[in-house]
Scaffold this active site. Structure first.
Site, short mmCIF file in Angstrom:
data_model
loop_
_atom_site.label_atom_id
_atom_site.label_comp_id
_atom_site.label_asym_id
_atom_site.label_seq_id
_atom_site.Cartn_x
_atom_site.Cartn_y
_atom_site.Cartn_z
N ASP A 45 49.65 40.39 -82.43
CA ASP A 45 50.62 40.35 -81.34
C ASP A 45 49.92 40.33 -79.98
O ASP A 45 48.73 40.68 -79.87
CB ASP A 45 51.51 41.60 -81.45
N ASP A 68 61.69 37.04 -80.80
CA ASP A 68 62.24 38.36 -81.14
C ASP A 68 63.76 38.29 -81.24
O ASP A 68 64.40 39.24 -81.68
CB ASP A 68 61.85 39.39 -80.07
C1 GLA Z 1 56.64 42.53 -80.20
C2 GLA Z 1 56.88 41.66 -81.41
C3 GLA Z 1 57.78 42.39 -82.38
C4 GLA Z 1 57.17 43.73 -82.76
C5 GLA Z 1 56.86 44.53 -81.52
C6 GLA Z 1 56.07 45.78 -81.85
O1 GLA Z 1 57.77 42.66 -79.43
O2 GLA Z 1 57.41 40.42 -81.05
O3 GLA Z 1 58.02 41.62 -83.53
O4 GLA Z 1 56.02 43.49 -83.52
O5 GLA Z 1 56.10 43.77 -80.57
O6 GLA Z 1 55.76 46.54 -80.75
#
Ligand code: GLA
Length: 695
Positions: A450, A513
């Site tokens: 990420d 997301d």
């Molecule tokens: C980001 C990602 C999510 C999750 C969060 C965790 O927002 O896109 O899928 O992994 O971080 O903190």
């Protein structure tokens, strides 16, 4: 032969299956574009027009269709290259020094060699021709042969010339939770600029251009190019005063400067480009095929369960094991433990950088969970955010100088974190070793990588907008070499890093997301224009959706997510029996159709109805699928007509609908079509079909 050369006239014709691209060298040594469009076989037909000045205010350089306009002389249009030589000279005057050709299993290549007339500075234009995919890839390498340092202030891999005015330009706009919102606008006089200045490439725009002449899915001219890089990019479209449209896409020159030491060479990010005379479908198809065969790692992507939306930061061994068991029961193949397992990570403001297992959450270590997952015959995946550090983390306390910063300024935090300076060798080593150790110590099959904030206070070097992502690419390449079984997922606060650069490095891609199944239909539709379905991860999550607050039936949520690579992000421990049974049924169904979804040809079908149906077709060999969605019926009794595409006209197909089997010819299904009427809100259906073998 893809490369045809008329040596007498110094004209080069590059042919793919149905497209030609031509340029030549004129009597002044300028590399001049001649043609891009439908295939023209005879190189003899092409002539190099004589350059004549229109007026002193319209210098020839402005009118000339240059393949690689450099900064200098009477050039005021967008240029591809601007350098500063050691003595302060900021002009390039190139001469043509000949060409070379090359051939690999994948492509034929033409290299045009240019050199500055005064300085030992080489510019090589590369044209790689992927004949079978009807695609070409352009890139440029520059080499500093002087004894002093040269500064590169701008470098794009080439100018594209489209011989029309009044084109439509399309791309996507968006932000976190709303990536991939497709838009189209008319190109008129002046410029359209899309760009990214954040270091995390793509929440807002995506590094590609699509220019069309009133095209539809199946008709009309479409010119396109996609950049193979995830750093800061800029794309410029300009309708000129001289009857054509120019397109460029490449490294963003905003806050950019790269130094080339004596003897050093640099290859600018490539642009994969093409032309379709038959609309967007052909464009998408060629790109999808190319990505599937030449870029993406082979094999089907697993059905994953990810615990993020269920447990947030509040993870612990016991709960995760329970989730894993349930995930296995409903049919998941991979269990991904998301954020929260390491350091003092209880929220966004601590833990990043301290990549040791949190003992209070995992008192028996990670192995307890991993061995449970393995005993369930599932793969195990884990979340990391390696480019970042929290100010409270031990890593930052011991290495405050590892973050991007200016010595005299305070760096901004965002999501409570700083960005590590990936240009530093010791940071690269730290990140590599941390991940290598993790993968060596534990039986991990999948890394979700990420990156949750943009870069700020970049420090004195102005090439970090490129070198940062190059360092990430290199670390992943090295890790994959040592741990070839591990799949890497690219995530950047959802779909913040989706482009043709990352596609060649990672294996799985988190689209957004935003997991609202209705919003996703728009996101997925836009995504499919450029990116293959196998690169589109889609989850089913709980309702009301955390972003939209919307309640959507579980069946619709599954159908929407089954359009891509299926994942489940619900709190499955709270499932009712009915939800659990439906999940089992849907996941089982997905596994059956996965080859068609992930590797089939994808069609965005026309919806002739007043009701807003979303209609898609997947076709692989003799088997296909129709996905139909009606989020809300406006005129309840009015159905739609599904006209399939890509079938054999004279073959006979059987469609298995919920109302019984339909057997029709390909010709009929593609022209007359099939009527479908869905009613109610959030209605959806998947209809499989198959070519019948002749008796
Ligand atoms: C980001 C990602 C999510 C999750 C969060 C965790 O927002 O896109 O899928 O992994 O971080 O903190």
């Amino acid at each position: 032969m893809s490369i045809v050369i008329n040596k007498k006239k110094d004209i080069f014709l590059l042919n793919t299956r149905s497209v030609s691209y031509a340029f030549g060298i004129d009597d002044q040594g300028l590399i001049r574009h001649l043609y891009w469009g439908k295939k023209i076989d005879s190189v003899e037909d092409f002539e190099m027009p004589v350059l004549t000045e229109v007026s002193t205010n319209d210098p020839v350089f402005e009118i000339t269709r240059e393949e690689f306009p450099v900064y200098g002389g009477l050039r005021y249009k967008e240029h591809c290259l601007r350098v500063v030589f050691a003595d302060g000279t900021r002009e390039i005057v190139y001469q043509y020094c000949g060409y070379e050709t090359d051939r690999t299993e994948e492509y034929e290549e033409l290299i045009i060699r240019l050199k500055d007339v005064r300085y030992d500075f080489d510019m090589n234009l590369h044209y790689r021709i992927y004949e079978d995919y009807d695609l070409m890839e352009r890139s440029v390498t520059v080499k500093n042969g002087t004894a002093q340092r040269i500064q590169i202030e701008k470098l794009h891999s080439g100018q594209f010339h489209i011989p029309y005015e009044g084109l439509n330009f399309s791309n996507v706009h968006g932000h976190w939770g709303a990536e991939q919102q497709r838009f189209t606008q008319k190109v008129s006089y002046g410029k359209i600029v899309i760009e990214n200045r954040r270091g995390i490439s793509t929440h807002n725009h995506n590094p590609y251009f699509i220019l069309d002449r009133n095209a539809t899915e199946t008709s009309g001219d479409v010119y396109f190019g996609a950049l193979r890089m995830s750093g800061n990019f800029s794309g410029v479209i300009e309708q000129t005063q001289y009857g054509e449209t120019l397109a460029q896409i490449g490294l963003n020159s905003h806050d950019f400067m790269m130094e080339l030491e004596p003897g050093e060479e640099f290859e600018a990010p490539a642009v994969i480009c093409g032309y379709s005379e038959s609309g967007f479908e052909t464009m998408s198809r060629n790109l999808h095929h190319f990505a599937l065969k030449n870029i993406l790692r082979e094999g089907y992507r697993p059905v994953l369960y990810n615990s993020w939306e269920a447990t947030g930061f509040n993870v612990n061994s016991r709960e995760q094991i329970k989730l894993a068991k349930k995930a296995r029961e409903i049919g998941a193949e991979l269990f991904v433990l998301d954020d929260g397992w390491f350091g003092e990570r209880h929220g966004i403001d601590n833990g990043l950088g301290d990549w040791y297992v949190n003992e209070s959450k995992f008192p028996n270590g990670l192995d307890e969970l991993i061995s449970e997952v393995k005993a369930l015959d599932m793969k195990f995946g884990i979340w990391v955010e390696p480019e970042m550090v929290n100010p409270k983390a031990q890593l930052y306390q011991s290495h405050p100088d590892w973050i991007y910063h200016f010595e005299t300024r305070t760096s901004d935090t965002s999501r409570g974190q700083y960005v590590l300076n990936m240009g530093k060798k010791e940071v690269q080593d730290f990140v590599y070793e941390m991940l290598d150790n993790l993968l060596t110590e534990y039986e991990i099959d999948y890394i979700k990588w990420d990156a949750n904030r943009p870069i700020s206070q970049p420090g004195i070097r102005r090439d970090i907008w490129y070198t940062h992502i190059e360092a990430v690419y290199e670390i992943v390449r090295k890790l994959k070499k040592k741990h070839p079984q591990v799949l890497f997922e690219a995530c950047a606060s959802g779909g913040g890093r989706i482009d043709y650069g990352i596609l060649g490095i990672f294996d799985d891609f988190w689209t957004s997301d935003n997991t609202d199944a209705y919003d996703r239909l728009y996101i997925q539709d836009a995504y499919s224009y450029i990116y293959p379905i196998k690169a589109m991860r889609a989850w089913v999550t709980d309702c009301p959706n955390f972003l939209s607050g919307r309640e959507i039936p579980l069946r619709f949520r599954y159908h929407s997510a089954m359009m891509g690579t299926l994942g489940i992000g619900c709190n499955i421990l709270k499932f009712t029996e009915e939800e659990e049974n439906l999940s089992k049924e849907m996941i089982c169904r997905y596994k059956e159709i996965r080859p068609i979804v992930q590797e089939g040809d994808f069609y965005r079908l026309e919806n002739p109805s007043e009701n807003r149906y979303f209609l898609y077709e997947y076709l692989k060999g003799d088997q296909g699928l129709i996905f139909a969605f009606l989020p809300q019926s406006r005129v309840g009794h009015r159905g739609t007509t599904i006209r399939l595409r890509g079938l054999e006209e004279n073959a006979v197909y059987t469609l298995k609908t919920e109302f019984g089997e339909i057997t029709k010819s390909g010709n009929y299904l593609m022209n007359f079509g099939m009527n479908l009427s869905l009613t109610g809100d959030y209605a959806s259906i998947i209809i499989p079909f198959e070519k019948k073998n002749r008796e």
